[in-house]
Design an enzyme around this catalytic site. Structure first.
Site, PDB file in Angstrom:
ATOM      1  N   ARG A  75       0.852  -1.188   0.000  1.00 36.06           N
ATOM      2  CA  ARG A  75       0.000   0.000   0.000  1.00 36.06           C
ATOM      3  C   ARG A  75       0.891   1.242   0.000  1.00 36.06           C
ATOM      4  O   ARG A  75       1.703   1.410   0.911  1.00 36.06           O
ATOM      5  CB  ARG A  75      -0.900   0.006   1.243  1.00 36.06           C
ATOM      6  CG  ARG A  75      -1.697   1.279   1.401  1.00 36.06           C
ATOM      7  CD  ARG A  75      -2.617   1.284   2.624  1.00 36.06           C
ATOM      8  NE  ARG A  75      -3.292   2.558   2.711  1.00 36.06           N
ATOM      9  CZ  ARG A  75      -3.245   3.380   3.772  1.00 36.06           C
ATOM     10  NH1 ARG A  75      -2.595   3.047   4.865  1.00 36.06           N
ATOM     11  NH2 ARG A  75      -3.868   4.537   3.742  1.00 36.06           N
ATOM     12  N   ASN A 292      -7.337   1.691  10.000  1.00 31.79           N
ATOM     13  CA  ASN A 292      -6.042   1.935  10.634  1.00 31.79           C
ATOM     14  C   ASN A 292      -6.265   1.873  12.133  1.00 31.79           C
ATOM     15  O   ASN A 292      -7.028   2.671  12.688  1.00 31.79           O
ATOM     16  CB  ASN A 292      -5.487   3.312  10.258  1.00 31.79           C
ATOM     17  CG  ASN A 292      -5.066   3.391   8.803  1.00 31.79           C
ATOM     18  OD1 ASN A 292      -5.132   2.394   8.077  1.00 31.79           O
ATOM     19  ND2 ASN A 292      -4.627   4.562   8.370  1.00 31.79           N
ATOM     20  N   GLU A 348      -3.457  -0.198   8.213  1.00 31.46           N
ATOM     21  CA  GLU A 348      -2.298   0.198   9.020  1.00 31.46           C
ATOM     22  C   GLU A 348      -2.442  -0.377  10.420  1.00 31.46           C
ATOM     23  O   GLU A 348      -3.511  -0.309  11.023  1.00 31.46           O
ATOM     24  CB  GLU A 348      -2.179   1.729   9.163  1.00 31.46           C
ATOM     25  CG  GLU A 348      -1.699   2.443   7.935  1.00 31.46           C
ATOM     26  CD  GLU A 348      -1.583   3.957   8.135  1.00 31.46           C
ATOM     27  OE1 GLU A 348      -1.318   4.411   9.271  1.00 31.46           O
ATOM     28  OE2 GLU A 348      -1.779   4.673   7.151  1.00 31.46           O
TER      29      GLU A 348
HETATM   30  C1  FCB Z   1      -1.283   7.211  10.777  1.00 34.67           C
HETATM   31  C2  FCB Z   1      -0.867   7.720   9.415  1.00 34.67           C
HETATM   32  C3  FCB Z   1       0.466   7.215   8.931  1.00 34.67           C
HETATM   33  C4  FCB Z   1       1.467   7.113  10.063  1.00 34.67           C
HETATM   34  C5  FCB Z   1       0.889   6.385  11.241  1.00 34.67           C
HETATM   35  C6  FCB Z   1       1.849   6.197  12.383  1.00 34.67           C
HETATM   36  O1  FCB Z   1      -2.150   8.123  11.359  1.00 34.67           O
HETATM   37  O2  FCB Z   1      -1.833   7.367   8.461  1.00 34.67           O
HETATM   38  O3  FCB Z   1       0.891   8.049   7.906  1.00 34.67           O
HETATM   39  O4  FCB Z   1       1.948   8.343  10.374  1.00 34.67           O
HETATM   40  O5  FCB Z   1      -0.244   7.059  11.694  1.00 34.67           O
END
Ligand code: FCB
Length: 443
Positions: A75, A292, A348
């Site tokens: 990604r 995320n 994420e």
């Molecule tokens: C998220 C972001 C990513 C990175 C992580 C730690 O909020 O999407 O870019 O900074 O945190």
């Protein structure tokens, strides 16, 4: 043995401004992050993404690393100012060519590209000329940009993510002011959140038009499960409101067709301006939600407002974020129960710890291995309970520019030695590779 489904997708994630560097090369325009970093005091040590991991020049080597890690998917995000240096109008073909080469090289390595179209690097010209995301015109400009990118890449890119974490763009950028464009204006932040969601909705049919039957479109949200500090009615109310302003404000319009009524009531005069047709645009059907997940939130009612409470004795990462793997399970199950979402990817999840190169030349990061193991275990439990979880992307492939924290926070499963740009796979990278190869791990 914890075994994942055969078709489970294993990946790693990055974002353009955090890794690419080459900020002034081959026609790239200025982004709001270039400008934000150039203002002393905004970023730790006044660092910037000017060079970052120099990925723009080293992407071949980085794809080689991905192969060593056995990644099935990668990604990354596209820098809008590389494609349209002033946000609209004149296209910079060299920018399109770069992502074209990147996509081809990934496909040649048998790695599926998952492309995020906006990971916070808005062309500065749009900020200057129309007020950035405060203006509807930026949502329209985004649609134009998405048309250009997907026209070029839509025959090979099947997975598109419109936005990364619109809550963060809107509120850290326009209310708290710790992210670009560094504004502190609460009503503006709410208006921005609406224009971001509108931009998302406008992009969806364009991506489908420029794609084919394999095209899958989604949005990535930062979501935290919210728990009341005590079972009291006040704390539960505060929890519901916090969940409303952070999670439901984005989930409901996308997956339920409208903003949550309790948050609209609470906003009163701050309700963003919108047009009647917007709700339908924002709710266009998606193929997946990107989640995320970093931490949970505990809330109590304090002076009539939700207040975030720090859990005592919790393990914290270098970001000061609590390590709470169970929150990932709770969040996934909650999403599955409350919304009809056809598929979920964890786009994420990961942690910053103070990594160093040991005398043996390796980077030993047992805390990160534990973190990944424990979160994947929770994801696996959610899968078994019926959550349509299709894949997992660790944040991040490599150490990178962590926004206002500069280079001080290392999230990578690959270590970057910035002075030499040398890449070193951390122990967690090897652990992740073994997990991918086995499609699971010994619990
Ligand atoms: C998220 C972001 C990513 C990175 C992580 C730690 O909020 O999407 O870019 O900074 O945190």
């Amino acid at each position: 043995m914890i075994q994942f489904p055969d078709n489970f997708t294993w990946g790693a994630a990055t974002a353009s401004y955090q890794i690419e560097g080459a900020a002034n090369e081959e026609g790239r325009g200025e982004s709001i992050w270039d400008r934000f970093c150039a203002t002393p005091g905004n970023v730790l040590n006044n660092e910037s993404g000017l060079v970052a991991c120099d990925h723009y020049h080293r992407f071949q080597e980085d794809i080689q690393l991905m192969r060593e890690l056995n990644l099935e998917a990668y990604r990354f995000s596209i820098a809008w100012p590389r494609i349209l240096p002033t946000g609209r109008g004149q296209v910079n073909v060299a920018g399109l060519d770069f992502y074209d080469r990147l996509v081809d090289a990934l496909l040649a390595a048998n790695i599926e590209p998952f492309v995020t179209l906006y990971h916070w690097d808005l062309p500065q010209a749009l900020q200057d000329e129309v007020g950035g995301w405060g203006s509807r015109q930026t949502a329209e400009a985004f649609a134009e940009y998405v048309r250009i990118v997907s026209h070029r890449l839509g025959d090979r890119v099947h997975y598109w993510i419109t936005l990364n974490e619109p809550w963060v763009s809107a509120f850290l950028g326009h209310e708290v002011g710790v992210h670009a464009p560094g504004l502190r204006d609460t009503p503006l932040a709410w208006q921005v959140s609406h224009h971001l969601l509108l931009a998302h909705g406008l992009a969806v049919p364009i991506l489908r038009e420029n794609g084919d039957s394999q095209t899958r479109v989604g949005i990535t949200l930062n979501l935290s499960p919210v728990y009341p500090a005590t079972p009291s009615a006040e704390d539960q109310q505060a929890t519901h409101l916090y969940d409303g302003t952070h999670n439901r404000w984005f989930l409901d319009p996308v997956f339920k067709g409208g903003y949550p009524s309790d948050v609209l009531t609470w906003l009163g005069e701050m309700i963003p301006k919108m047009e009647p047709a917007d709700a339908e645009v924002i709710a266009r059907p998606l193929d997946f939600l990107g989640v995320n997940y970093y931490y949970r939130v505990i809330v109590r009612q304090q002076a009539g407002k939700p207040e975030v409470v720090r859990p005592e004795g919790a393990q914290l990462t270098e970001m000061g974020w609590e390590v709470y793997p169970q929150g990932l399970h709770d969040l996934l199950v909650h999403l599955h129960q409350q919304y009809s979402i056809p598929g979920i990817y964890i786009t994420e999840n990961g942690a910053a710890f103070p990594d160093t190169i040991s005398s043996d030349g390796h980077v030993h990061d047992p805390l990160r291995i534990q973190y990944l193991h424990d979160h994947l275990l929770q994801a696996h439990t959610a899968l078994q309970e019926g959550v349509p979880l299709a894949g997992y992307f660790v944040w991040s492939l490599m150490d990178n520019f962590e926004w206002a924290y500069g280079y001080s926070r290392r999230f990578g499963i690959v270590y970057i030695d910035y002075p030499t740009q040398r890449r070193i796979i951390k122990d967690s990278g090897y652990w992740y590779r073994n997990t991918i190869v086995a499609n699971g791990f010994a619990s």
